[in-house]
Design an enzyme around this catalytic site. Structure first.
Site: not given
Ligand SMILES: NC(=O)c1ccc[n+]([C@@H]2O[C@H](COP(=O)([O-])OP(=O)(O)OC[C@H]3O[C@@H](n4cnc5c(N)ncnc54)[C@H](O)[C@@H]3O)[C@@H](O)[C@H]2O)c1
Length: 286
Positions: A142, A154, A192
């Site tokens: 990510h 990530e 997030n």
């Protein structure tokens, strides 16, 4: 394992920049999209990013030419057959991503690592679209946006991801000067969850009339040392995306991620942020 050839599927906002990160580090990159003009557009975006860096004295025309010469824009996924790693950055829709991985699984050599840049879909679920043998070579990567600038990636192993795959991907990310962080395959991963909880409180401050968006951004800049204010950042990511990820996090974790009425009103009125010309701030319409 030294990686020489990388595939990136999806030449949009994330894919073009992810591809640039690998090409800049000396790797050959196949950049695929559904239409040749979209793939070419990704390469044009890379050229524009490098031009800005040249203007700031951070790179040179020679480096730009060498970097772009390593990128092949295409619609033909079979060019990825001998890639060492393929990063998928297509639309955030399970069926589109699953279809892409089914094709890549058949096309790519057995050792190819397949990675997804999904923001919200389970890596373990996505890995079920490839064969059992390939599932060990399947992982989440990510990238943070803008991927050509932000160092964080990530790395998300799914249930069947091998230790070797997670380690190999971590190493190639270090090779391209990223800061990989390994996190579990949970909804929203780690970035997030932190981001949405933080801006949820910022939206409550606005809703309660405690501070204006401009002043909240000043608090971020001058009190928290952020490089950009949270309202400006939300305008950049787009309020439709912000609210849809809020909803996914709300469904998974409940109240602390309840979508903000401030952002919902923006979406309902078509005020999506920078891309629509209007959000917390006004922008020249593109
Ligand atoms: N935008 C962000 O800030 C951000 C940050 C981290 C992760 N992500 C994730 O990255 C992925 C891509 O997001 P984006 O913002 O770049 O989207 P985008 O809409 O800018 O780009 C997606 C690209 O995928 C292409 N595409 C669609 N179907 C395809 C297919 N079958 N084969 C090849 N290409 C196909 C589209 O034509 C488009 O060019 C999503 O999963 C998103 O959740 C986005």
């Amino acid at each position: 394992m030294t990686m020489k050839k990388i595939g990136v599927v999806g030449a949009g906002m994330m894919g073009a920049e992810i591809a640039l990160c690998f090409a800049r580090a000396g790797m050959d990159v196949i950049l695929a999209d559904i239409k040749q003009e979209f793939a070419d557009g990704g390469k044009q975006k890379q050229a524009a990013i490098l031009d800005k860096q040249i203007a700031k004295g951070r790179t040179t025309e020679e480096v730009k030419a060498a970097t772009l010469s390593r990128v092949t824009p295409t619609v033909d996924l079979t060019l990825m057959a001998d890639c060492d790693l393929v990063v998928e950055a297509v639309l955030e829709k399970l069926e589109i991503k699953a279809g892409t991985f089914e094709k890549l699984d058949k096309i790519c050599k057995p050792e190819t690592i397949l990675a997804s840049n999904t923001s919200s879909i389970s890596i373990t679920k996505l890995a079920s679209s490839v064969s059992k043998e390939r599932a060990a070579n399947f992982v989440g990567t990510h990238f943070n946006s803008p991927a050509s600038v932000m160092k964080l990636v990530e790395v998300i192993p799914g249930l069947l991801t091998s230790q070797e795959t997670a380690d190999t991907v971590t190493q190639v990310l270090l090779d391209i000067e990223k800061e990989p962080v390994r996190v579990k395959d949970v909804t929203g991963f780690a970035l997030n969850r932190l981001f949405h909880v933080f801006y949820g409180e910022a939206m409550r401050l606005i809703e309660e009339g405690v501070a204006t968006p401009e002043d909240i951004d000043k608090i971020c800049l001058y009190g928290l040392g952020h490089p950009v204010g949270i309202c400006k950042l939300l305008d950049q990511t787009g309020h439709d995306l912000n609210v849809s990820v809020d909803q996914i996090l709300f469904d998974a974790y409940g109240e602390r991620f309840r979508p903000s009425p401030v952002l919902q009103r923006f979406v309902d009125s078509g005020r999506l942020g920078r891309k629509s010309g209007e959000g917390f701030y006004s922008y020249e319409k593109k």
